[in-house]
Design a protein around this motif. Structure first.
Motif, PDB file in Angstrom:
ATOM      1  N   LEU A  24    -132.394 -62.703 -61.640  1.00 41.84           N
ATOM      2  CA  LEU A  24    -133.462 -63.233 -62.481  1.00 41.84           C
ATOM      3  C   LEU A  24    -134.327 -64.290 -61.788  1.00 41.84           C
ATOM      4  O   LEU A  24    -135.455 -64.529 -62.224  1.00 41.84           O
ATOM      5  CB  LEU A  24    -132.866 -63.830 -63.758  1.00 41.84           C
ATOM      6  N   GLY A  25    -133.809 -64.944 -60.758  1.00 42.37           N
ATOM      7  CA  GLY A  25    -134.564 -65.999 -60.106  1.00 42.37           C
ATOM      8  C   GLY A  25    -134.730 -67.234 -60.963  1.00 42.37           C
ATOM      9  O   GLY A  25    -135.582 -68.083 -60.703  1.00 42.37           O
ATOM     10  N   SER A  26    -133.904 -67.364 -61.988  1.00 44.28           N
ATOM     11  CA  SER A  26    -133.990 -68.490 -62.919  1.00 44.28           C
ATOM     12  C   SER A  26    -132.594 -68.919 -63.320  1.00 44.28           C
ATOM     13  O   SER A  26    -131.826 -68.108 -63.857  1.00 44.28           O
ATOM     14  CB  SER A  26    -134.793 -68.087 -64.163  1.00 44.28           C
ATOM     15  N   LEU A  56    -117.381 -56.989 -67.337  1.00 45.54           N
ATOM     16  CA  LEU A  56    -118.302 -58.112 -67.479  1.00 45.54           C
ATOM     17  C   LEU A  56    -119.517 -57.958 -66.571  1.00 45.54           C
ATOM     18  O   LEU A  56    -120.647 -58.269 -66.965  1.00 45.54           O
ATOM     19  CB  LEU A  56    -117.569 -59.419 -67.171  1.00 45.54           C
ATOM     20  N   THR A  57    -119.304 -57.468 -65.354  1.00 49.54           N
ATOM     21  CA  THR A  57    -120.417 -57.267 -64.430  1.00 49.54           C
ATOM     22  C   THR A  57    -121.403 -56.249 -64.988  1.00 49.54           C
ATOM     23  O   THR A  57    -122.622 -56.433 -64.908  1.00 49.54           O
ATOM     24  CB  THR A  57    -119.905 -56.802 -63.057  1.00 49.54           C
ATOM     25  N   LYS A  58    -120.872 -55.189 -65.586  1.00 46.16           N
ATOM     26  CA  LYS A  58    -121.751 -54.152 -66.148  1.00 46.16           C
ATOM     27  C   LYS A  58    -122.567 -54.704 -67.308  1.00 46.16           C
ATOM     28  O   LYS A  58    -123.787 -54.481 -67.380  1.00 46.16           O
ATOM     29  CB  LYS A  58    -120.905 -52.964 -66.604  1.00 46.16           C
ATOM     30  N   VAL A  59    -121.921 -55.412 -68.204  1.00 46.18           N
ATOM     31  CA  VAL A  59    -122.636 -55.972 -69.351  1.00 46.18           C
ATOM     32  C   VAL A  59    -123.697 -56.960 -68.882  1.00 46.18           C
ATOM     33  O   VAL A  59    -124.856 -56.912 -69.304  1.00 46.18           O
ATOM     34  CB  VAL A  59    -121.647 -56.643 -70.324  1.00 46.18           C
ATOM     35  N   LEU A  60    -123.303 -57.869 -67.994  1.00 47.57           N
ATOM     36  CA  LEU A  60    -124.237 -58.880 -67.504  1.00 47.57           C
ATOM     37  C   LEU A  60    -125.431 -58.243 -66.803  1.00 47.57           C
ATOM     38  O   LEU A  60    -126.596 -58.616 -67.057  1.00 47.57           O
ATOM     39  CB  LEU A  60    -123.525 -59.810 -66.532  1.00 47.57           C
ATOM     40  N   CYS A  64    -129.388 -58.485 -67.754  1.00 42.52           N
ATOM     41  CA  CYS A  64    -130.391 -59.004 -66.827  1.00 42.52           C
ATOM     42  C   CYS A  64    -131.532 -58.016 -66.609  1.00 42.52           C
ATOM     43  O   CYS A  64    -132.698 -58.414 -66.490  1.00 42.52           O
ATOM     44  CB  CYS A  64    -129.747 -59.361 -65.487  1.00 42.52           C
ATOM     45  N   LEU A  65    -131.225 -56.726 -66.566  1.00 46.07           N
ATOM     46  CA  LEU A  65    -132.280 -55.728 -66.404  1.00 46.07           C
ATOM     47  C   LEU A  65    -133.253 -55.776 -67.576  1.00 46.07           C
ATOM     48  O   LEU A  65    -134.468 -55.655 -67.396  1.00 46.07           O
ATOM     49  CB  LEU A  65    -131.668 -54.336 -66.265  1.00 46.07           C
ATOM     50  N   THR A  66    -132.733 -55.952 -68.775  1.00 46.64           N
ATOM     51  CA  THR A  66    -133.599 -56.083 -69.953  1.00 46.64           C
ATOM     52  C   THR A  66    -134.457 -57.327 -69.838  1.00 46.64           C
ATOM     53  O   THR A  66    -135.666 -57.305 -70.142  1.00 46.64           O
ATOM     54  CB  THR A  66    -132.750 -56.147 -71.228  1.00 46.64           C
ATOM     55  N   ARG A  67    -133.861 -58.429 -69.402  1.00 44.31           N
ATOM     56  CA  ARG A  67    -134.617 -59.672 -69.249  1.00 44.31           C
ATOM     57  C   ARG A  67    -135.678 -59.548 -68.162  1.00 44.31           C
ATOM     58  O   ARG A  67    -136.778 -60.107 -68.293  1.00 44.31           O
ATOM     59  CB  ARG A  67    -133.659 -60.821 -68.916  1.00 44.31           C
ATOM     60  N   THR A 118    -138.452 -52.808 -58.351  1.00 43.57           N
ATOM     61  CA  THR A 118    -138.201 -52.453 -59.742  1.00 43.57           C
ATOM     62  C   THR A 118    -136.876 -53.081 -60.158  1.00 43.57           C
ATOM     63  O   THR A 118    -136.034 -53.384 -59.299  1.00 43.57           O
ATOM     64  CB  THR A 118    -138.116 -50.935 -59.916  1.00 43.57           C
ATOM     65  N   PRO A 119    -136.650 -53.297 -61.453  1.00 43.03           N
ATOM     66  CA  PRO A 119    -135.362 -53.871 -61.873  1.00 43.03           C
ATOM     67  C   PRO A 119    -134.146 -53.097 -61.347  1.00 43.03           C
ATOM     68  O   PRO A 119    -133.198 -53.729 -60.845  1.00 43.03           O
ATOM     69  CB  PRO A 119    -135.458 -53.861 -63.399  1.00 43.03           C
ATOM     70  N   PRO A 120    -134.103 -51.759 -61.414  1.00 42.71           N
ATOM     71  CA  PRO A 120    -132.934 -51.057 -60.858  1.00 42.71           C
ATOM     72  C   PRO A 120    -132.783 -51.263 -59.352  1.00 42.71           C
ATOM     73  O   PRO A 120    -131.665 -51.426 -58.853  1.00 42.71           O
ATOM     74  CB  PRO A 120    -133.198 -49.589 -61.190  1.00 42.71           C
ATOM     75  N   GLU A 121    -133.913 -51.262 -58.604  1.00 33.73           N
ATOM     76  CA  GLU A 121    -133.835 -51.510 -57.167  1.00 33.73           C
ATOM     77  C   GLU A 121    -133.264 -52.898 -56.892  1.00 33.73           C
ATOM     78  O   GLU A 121    -132.425 -53.068 -56.007  1.00 33.73           O
ATOM     79  CB  GLU A 121    -135.226 -51.395 -56.540  1.00 33.73           C
ATOM     80  N   ARG A 122    -133.698 -53.865 -57.658  1.00 34.09           N
ATOM     81  CA  ARG A 122    -133.226 -55.232 -57.460  1.00 34.09           C
ATOM     82  C   ARG A 122    -131.733 -55.337 -57.746  1.00 34.09           C
ATOM     83  O   ARG A 122    -130.995 -55.982 -57.002  1.00 34.09           O
ATOM     84  CB  ARG A 122    -134.007 -56.187 -58.370  1.00 34.09           C
TER      85      ARG A 122
END
Length: 292
Positions: A24-26, A56-60, A64-67, A118-122
């Motif tokens: 997220l960079g934040s 937990l990693t999957k949920v997080l 983050c992708l949504t954010r 893109t979010p998936p690439e990131r």
């Protein structure tokens, strides 16, 4: 939720924050994402969770992708340049940074490069490069095929590699130059400042429309030195300290224990190539809490 599940989450929390921040960079948004993950963990059927860390990693990551998607829309109306939120890394806030590659993975320069993905690439790039996840593990996290993850990673690496700096000064050299920069800026010595800057240096300032800051990049050693000189003259009563920001030496300005701005430097063969000044108070709360 049983005490055992609470302890398990707290054990995972530092790693989750480190992932979320890189995505997220934040720091503030990363904290929110971790808290949202905790709420989902508290409501989960823990008996059905075989590997808490992976769950937990999957949920997080998906939170983050949504954010990230909504953040991109917000940044289209952001006032002036947008820069990532700085974090003091003299401790372990972002996990171990014991190699040059890991330090680079949290640098403001790289986080800005990741904004172009893109979010998936990131997500694929961060999980692979910074945390050593295999493609099969990443595919499970993102609900993608392994081959798709490999393609995303290949594209992300190409984008990032084309912009990564070719010159990598030692930590000692970075500290030396940053200290010289701080001394010259604090003393208002424009000649010394100019001597530290590359001819094509660029200075970026993120005030977010909340405080006065340059809304366009300032380019060229003479103009940047003059700009920094004006800032130093306006800094009466401000305390400056050299610390480690995002894995690299940086400068923080404070008044009465509150961070006013944070400065990160990119150093090239010809001197300081890029200066990034974060002054938006909304982006300095986490750093203030770290340094108080």
């Amino acid at each position: 939720m049983a005490a055992e599940e609470v302890r398990e989450f707290e054990r995972q929390r530092p790693r989750l924050f480190a992932i979320a921040y890189r995505l997220l960079g934040s720091a503030s948004e990363a904290e929110d994402a971790v808290q949202d993950t905790y709420l989902r963990w508290s409501a989960a059927d823990h008996g059905a969770v075989r590997t808490p860390g992976a769950w937990l990693t999957k949920v997080l990551t998906n939170l983050c992708l949504t954010r990230l998607t909504s953040a991109r829309a917000r940044r289209e109306t952001y006032v002036g340049p947008w820069l990532p939120e700085p974090v003091d890394t003299t401790g372990s806030a972002l996990g171990p940074l014991d190699t040059a590659e890991l330090r680079e993975s949290v640098s403001l320069a790289l986080l800005l490069l990741l904004e172009r993905l893109t979010p998936p690439e990131r997500a694929v790039f961060v999980l692979r490069e910074a945390f050593g996840y295999g493609h099969a593990e990443i595919a499970e996290v993102l609900d993608l095929t392994e081959s798709n993850c490999q393609q995303l990673y290949h594209r992300a690496r190409q984008h990032v590699a084309s912009e990564r700096p070719r010159f990598h000064p030692s930590t000692e050299e970075r500290v030396r130059i940053t200290q010289l920069f701080l001394d010259a800026a604090r003393g208002g010595d424009l000649e010394r400042l100019r001597s530290l800057l590359a001819d094509d240096v660029v200075s970026w300032a993120d005030g977010g429309g909340k405080i006065h800051a340059a809304r366009k990049p300032i380019r060229g050693a003479e103009r940047v030195a003059q700009y920094l000189g004006r800032l130093s003259r306006e800094a009466a009563g401000v305390g400056f300290v050299l610390t480690e920001l995002n894995g690299q030496p940086g400068v923080v300005a404070t008044v009465d224990g509150v961070v006013l701005l944070a400065v990160a430097l990119d150093i090239a063969e010809g001197g300081i190539a890029t200066i990034r000044i974060v002054a938006n108070p909304d982006k300095l709360g986490f750093l203030t809490a770290q340094l108080v």
